[in-house]
Design a protein around this motif. Structure first.
Motif, PDB file in Angstrom:
ATOM      1  N   ILE A   1       0.839  -1.202   0.000  1.00 45.65           N
ATOM      2  CA  ILE A   1       0.000   0.000   0.000  1.00 45.65           C
ATOM      3  C   ILE A   1       0.871   1.247   0.000  1.00 45.65           C
ATOM      4  CG2 ILE A   1      -1.720   1.313   1.300  1.00 45.65           C
ATOM      5  CD1 ILE A   1      -2.725  -1.408   2.408  1.00 45.65           C
ATOM      6  N   SER A   2       1.929   1.232   0.795  1.00 43.32           N
ATOM      7  CA  SER A   2       2.849   2.381   0.853  1.00 43.32           C
ATOM      8  C   SER A   2       3.507   2.631  -0.497  1.00 43.32           C
ATOM      9  CB  SER A   2       3.923   2.144   1.916  1.00 43.32           C
ATOM     10  OG  SER A   2       3.364   2.100   3.204  1.00 43.32           O
ATOM     11  N   ASP A   3       3.944   1.564  -1.157  1.00 42.66           N
ATOM     12  CA  ASP A   3       4.594   1.706  -2.468  1.00 42.66           C
ATOM     13  C   ASP A   3       3.629   2.273  -3.508  1.00 42.66           C
ATOM     14  OD1 ASP A   3       6.941   0.705  -1.450  1.00 42.66           O
ATOM     15  OD2 ASP A   3       6.675  -1.318  -2.252  1.00 42.66           O
ATOM     16  N   ILE A   4       2.373   1.843  -3.447  1.00 37.67           N
ATOM     17  CA  ILE A   4       1.367   2.323  -4.398  1.00 37.67           C
ATOM     18  C   ILE A   4       1.097   3.804  -4.161  1.00 37.67           C
ATOM     19  CG2 ILE A   4      -1.064   2.115  -5.075  1.00 37.67           C
ATOM     20  CD1 ILE A   4      -0.653  -0.962  -4.232  1.00 37.67           C
ATOM     21  N   LEU A   5       0.994   4.203  -2.905  1.00 36.34           N
ATOM     22  CA  LEU A   5       0.783   5.613  -2.581  1.00 36.34           C
ATOM     23  C   LEU A   5       1.966   6.464  -3.040  1.00 36.34           C
ATOM     24  CD1 LEU A   5      -0.827   5.289   0.968  1.00 36.34           C
ATOM     25  CD2 LEU A   5      -1.933   6.169  -1.090  1.00 36.34           C
ATOM     26  N   LYS A   6       3.171   5.944  -2.888  1.00 36.19           N
ATOM     27  CA  LYS A   6       4.359   6.675  -3.336  1.00 36.19           C
ATOM     28  C   LYS A   6       4.344   6.871  -4.847  1.00 36.19           C
ATOM     29  CE  LYS A   6       7.323   5.198   0.487  1.00 36.19           C
ATOM     30  NZ  LYS A   6       8.434   4.288   0.911  1.00 36.19           N
ATOM     31  N   GLU A   7       3.820   5.875  -5.566  1.00 32.84           N
ATOM     32  CA  GLU A   7       3.693   5.988  -7.023  1.00 32.84           C
ATOM     33  C   GLU A   7       2.778   7.146  -7.400  1.00 32.84           C
ATOM     34  OE1 GLU A   7       4.272   5.010 -11.057  1.00 32.84           O
ATOM     35  OE2 GLU A   7       5.330   4.268  -9.276  1.00 32.84           O
ATOM     36  N   VAL A   8       1.802   7.414  -6.550  1.00 32.80           N
ATOM     37  CA  VAL A   8       0.874   8.531  -6.789  1.00 32.80           C
ATOM     38  C   VAL A   8       1.498   9.856  -6.343  1.00 32.80           C
ATOM     39  CG1 VAL A   8      -1.392   9.471  -6.148  1.00 32.80           C
ATOM     40  CG2 VAL A   8      -1.143   7.041  -6.584  1.00 32.80           C
ATOM     41  N   GLY A   9       2.542   9.772  -5.514  1.00 28.69           N
ATOM     42  CA  GLY A   9       3.196  10.980  -5.011  1.00 28.69           C
ATOM     43  C   GLY A   9       2.800  11.315  -3.589  1.00 28.69           C
ATOM     44  N   VAL A  10       2.352  10.297  -2.850  1.00 29.96           N
ATOM     45  CA  VAL A  10       1.904  10.498  -1.466  1.00 29.96           C
ATOM     46  C   VAL A  10       2.763   9.668  -0.525  1.00 29.96           C
ATOM     47  CG1 VAL A  10       0.016  10.089   0.154  1.00 29.96           C
ATOM     48  CG2 VAL A  10      -0.470  11.020  -2.123  1.00 29.96           C
ATOM     49  N   ASN A  11       3.374  10.328   0.447  1.00 33.30           N
ATOM     50  CA  ASN A  11       4.208   9.641   1.430  1.00 33.30           C
ATOM     51  C   ASN A  11       3.585   9.789   2.812  1.00 33.30           C
ATOM     52  OD1 ASN A  11       6.855   8.771   0.008  1.00 33.30           O
ATOM     53  ND2 ASN A  11       6.522  10.860  -0.726  1.00 33.30           N
ATOM     54  N   ILE A  12       2.887   8.761   3.225  1.00 35.07           N
ATOM     55  CA  ILE A  12       2.274   8.763   4.549  1.00 35.07           C
ATOM     56  C   ILE A  12       2.486   7.392   5.184  1.00 35.07           C
ATOM     57  CG2 ILE A  12       0.507  10.531   4.141  1.00 35.07           C
ATOM     58  CD1 ILE A  12      -1.444   8.371   3.407  1.00 35.07           C
ATOM     59  N   ASP A  13       2.405   7.363   6.491  1.00 29.46           N
ATOM     60  CA  ASP A  13       2.560   6.101   7.212  1.00 29.46           C
ATOM     61  C   ASP A  13       1.206   5.392   7.253  1.00 29.46           C
ATOM     62  OD1 ASP A  13       3.027   3.991   8.948  1.00 29.46           O
ATOM     63  OD2 ASP A  13       4.302   5.170  10.291  1.00 29.46           O
ATOM     64  N   VAL A  14       1.108   4.295   6.523  1.00 30.05           N
ATOM     65  CA  VAL A  14      -0.153   3.562   6.435  1.00 30.05           C
ATOM     66  C   VAL A  14      -0.650   3.146   7.813  1.00 30.05           C
ATOM     67  CG1 VAL A  14      -1.249   1.472   5.519  1.00 30.05           C
ATOM     68  CG2 VAL A  14       0.357   2.756   4.100  1.00 30.05           C
ATOM     69  N   LYS A  15       0.268   2.807   8.704  1.00 32.37           N
ATOM     70  CA  LYS A  15      -0.117   2.354  10.046  1.00 32.37           C
ATOM     71  C   LYS A  15      -0.783   3.458  10.858  1.00 32.37           C
ATOM     72  CE  LYS A  15       3.364  -1.298  10.470  1.00 32.37           C
ATOM     73  NZ  LYS A  15       4.521  -1.808  11.246  1.00 32.37           N
ATOM     74  N   ASP A  16      -0.546   4.712  10.477  1.00 38.22           N
ATOM     75  CA  ASP A  16      -1.188   5.826  11.172  1.00 38.22           C
ATOM     76  C   ASP A  16      -2.642   6.004  10.733  1.00 38.22           C
ATOM     77  OD1 ASP A  16       1.074   6.393  12.609  1.00 38.22           O
ATOM     78  OD2 ASP A  16       1.753   8.001  11.280  1.00 38.22           O
ATOM     79  N   ILE A  17      -2.987   5.426   9.583  1.00 36.73           N
ATOM     80  CA  ILE A  17      -4.327   5.631   9.007  1.00 36.73           C
ATOM     81  C   ILE A  17      -5.199   4.401   9.172  1.00 36.73           C
ATOM     82  CG2 ILE A  17      -5.597   6.218   6.904  1.00 36.73           C
ATOM     83  CD1 ILE A  17      -2.967   7.522   5.933  1.00 36.73           C
ATOM     84  N   ILE A  18      -4.640   3.234   8.843  1.00 40.97           N
ATOM     85  CA  ILE A  18      -5.396   1.988   8.958  1.00 40.97           C
ATOM     86  C   ILE A  18      -5.068   1.362  10.302  1.00 40.97           C
ATOM     87  CG2 ILE A  18      -5.833  -0.270   7.939  1.00 40.97           C
ATOM     88  CD1 ILE A  18      -4.947   0.848   5.258  1.00 40.97           C
TER      89      ILE A  18
END
Length: 277
Positions: free
Chosen positions: A152-169
């Motif tokens: 999920i993190s890698d896919i978000l980075k492909e979009v240009g978004v760097n966030i900690d998935v564990k902070d959201i889910i």
């Protein structure tokens, strides 16, 4: 099912194992969307800015691309096995939470609804039918699989978004009641939101259908043929589409049926190269 792989599809059919990883499917749909439907981003930006309020075009892009790429994020649950009817309901909820964190806008409800509706063309899989049949109440809890977090993190980075998935889910179960309460409180008609919904959900359903079919070794059914007719990709500055491939074939004096089959196969080949990871 391997505990180390995050799957979008993992099933045995007719004695043959058919698989597609979550990352493979997500990045494939994103790449095909960008190649064929990125033109909807400025359209959404213009219409929203004119009729609703100012919004940054890159926020629109990120929001829509996250909805497209993560439309199957509901499958990243520990409870996903060979089939997970209703996964799209969790997808909408999780996408909404991600958009709140990274690229909040008035479009987040509609992007989430589009993700929840990506099976609209399938028999007995529309959102309306899910609600009528109480699919919400029958869903197992969502609990994120550890091996899916990095994907999920890698896919978000492909979009240009760097966030900690564990902070959201969260690392605790998300219940169907949580999703249902969130859904019934969505203000889908605010700001004429439903006018924007169709602009997103159509392209999403097309790219999802094509990528899944190619990655899972499907044939060229009527649905696939119709979906492919909407695709136009750029190859070294040259636009490639079914219509162009078919026309070029006919110009060489080849019969219509042969050209139809050749155009479809050639386009599938181009798409396969495009979405390969």
């Amino acid at each position: 099912m391997s505990e180390k792989i995050c799957w979008a599809f993992n099933k045995e059919e007719g004695g043959i194992k058919i698989t597609e990883t979550f990352k493979q499917h997500s990045l494939g749909t994103l790449r095909l969307f960008r190649a064929s439907f990125s033109y909807i981003i400025p359209i959404l930006h213009y219409r929203y800015s004119r009729y609703v309020g100012e919004i940054d075009e890159d926020t629109v892009r990120k929001g829509v691309e996250i909805g497209v790429a993560l439309h199957d994020i509901g499958k990243t649950s520990k409870n996903y096995t060979e089939s997970y009817t209703g996964h799209e309901l969790y997808s909408g909820y999780l996408i909404y939470r991600i958009l709140e964190e990274c690229c909040d806008s008035g479009l987040k409800a509609i992007v989430s609804l589009a993700a929840m509706s990506h099976h609209q063309a399938m028999v007995n899989r529309t959102l309306k039918e899910h609600i009528a049949k109480g699919v919400f109440t029958k869903l197992p809890n969502y609990e994120i699989r550890e091996e899916c977090i990095s994907d999920i993190s890698d896919i978000l980075k492909e979009v240009g978004v760097n966030i900690d998935v564990k902070d959201i889910i969260p690392n605790y179960p998300i219940t169907p009641d949580t999703v249902y309460e969130w859904f019934i409180n969505l203000d889908l008609e605010a700001n004429n939101n439903l006018n924007f919904y169709t602009i997103i959900v159509g392209p999403l359903m097309i790219v999802d259908t094509i990528v899944a079919n190619i990655n899972r070794g499907g044939g060229t059914s009527h649905i696939i043929e119709n979906s492919l007719r909407w695709i136009e990709i750029n190859k070294n500055g040259v636009k490639v589409s079914y219509q162009k491939l078919y026309s070029d074939c006919i110009k060489r004096g080849i019969n219509e049926n042969t050209c139809k089959e050749k155009a479809l196969n050639d386009l599938i080949g181009e798409i396969r190269n495009l979405i390969k990871i």
